[in-house]
Scaffold this motif. Sequence first.
Motif, PDB file in Angstrom:
ATOM      1  N   LEU A   1      -3.490   8.957  -3.234  1.00 51.63           N
ATOM      2  CA  LEU A   1      -2.397   9.369  -4.116  1.00 51.63           C
ATOM      3  C   LEU A   1      -1.056   8.824  -3.638  1.00 51.63           C
ATOM      4  O   LEU A   1      -0.174   8.536  -4.430  1.00 51.63           O
ATOM      5  CB  LEU A   1      -2.343  10.903  -4.210  1.00 51.63           C
ATOM      6  N   TYR A   2      -0.895   8.693  -2.323  1.00 54.16           N
ATOM      7  CA  TYR A   2       0.352   8.158  -1.785  1.00 54.16           C
ATOM      8  C   TYR A   2       0.366   6.633  -1.773  1.00 54.16           C
ATOM      9  O   TYR A   2       1.423   6.021  -1.738  1.00 54.16           O
ATOM     10  CB  TYR A   2       0.584   8.676  -0.364  1.00 54.16           C
ATOM     11  N   ALA A   3      -0.791   6.010  -1.781  1.00 51.88           N
ATOM     12  CA  ALA A   3      -0.854   4.551  -1.693  1.00 51.88           C
ATOM     13  C   ALA A   3      -0.347   3.885  -2.971  1.00 51.88           C
ATOM     14  O   ALA A   3       0.316   2.846  -2.901  1.00 51.88           O
ATOM     15  CB  ALA A   3      -2.280   4.098  -1.400  1.00 51.88           C
ATOM     16  N   LEU A   4      -0.632   4.459  -4.120  1.00 52.27           N
ATOM     17  CA  LEU A   4      -0.237   3.828  -5.381  1.00 52.27           C
ATOM     18  C   LEU A   4       1.287   3.700  -5.523  1.00 52.27           C
ATOM     19  O   LEU A   4       1.774   2.610  -5.846  1.00 52.27           O
ATOM     20  CB  LEU A   4      -0.832   4.588  -6.565  1.00 52.27           C
ATOM     21  N   PRO A   5       2.078   4.743  -5.270  1.00 48.33           N
ATOM     22  CA  PRO A   5       3.536   4.555  -5.362  1.00 48.33           C
ATOM     23  C   PRO A   5       4.075   3.557  -4.339  1.00 48.33           C
ATOM     24  O   PRO A   5       5.000   2.802  -4.640  1.00 48.33           O
ATOM     25  CB  PRO A   5       4.098   5.949  -5.103  1.00 48.33           C
ATOM     26  N   VAL A   6       3.495   3.542  -3.151  1.00 44.58           N
ATOM     27  CA  VAL A   6       3.961   2.593  -2.129  1.00 44.58           C
ATOM     28  C   VAL A   6       3.682   1.166  -2.577  1.00 44.58           C
ATOM     29  O   VAL A   6       4.542   0.284  -2.462  1.00 44.58           O
ATOM     30  CB  VAL A   6       3.293   2.898  -0.768  1.00 44.58           C
ATOM     31  N   ILE A   7       2.499   0.926  -3.098  1.00 51.25           N
ATOM     32  CA  ILE A   7       2.163  -0.411  -3.591  1.00 51.25           C
ATOM     33  C   ILE A   7       3.083  -0.792  -4.747  1.00 51.25           C
ATOM     34  O   ILE A   7       3.553  -1.921  -4.836  1.00 51.25           O
ATOM     35  CB  ILE A   7       0.680  -0.465  -4.018  1.00 51.25           C
ATOM     36  N   GLY A   8       3.377   0.164  -5.630  1.00 49.77           N
ATOM     37  CA  GLY A   8       4.282  -0.099  -6.742  1.00 49.77           C
ATOM     38  C   GLY A   8       5.677  -0.478  -6.274  1.00 49.77           C
ATOM     39  O   GLY A   8       6.306  -1.392  -6.816  1.00 49.77           O
TER      40      GLY A   8
END
Length: 63
Positions: free
Chosen positions: A6-13
């Motif tokens: 869940l935290y990886a997607l915003p960081v990648i974005g």
Amino acid sequence: MSPERLYALPVIGLVLLAILQVGYGQVMAPSPAPPPSSNGTVIDQGIAYILLGVALAITYLVH
């Protein structure tokens, strides 16, 4: 779904957004001098970055 995903997607974005903004900065900047000619080192560096990204992705998936 695990919290890490869940935290990886915003960081990648945010990383992709930053990369896109850098690209816009290069396009809009006026350049009085002609662009430098490529002697192949840019292609080699691009391949190295792609291989580095693949290695990082494989390391992340194996870990």
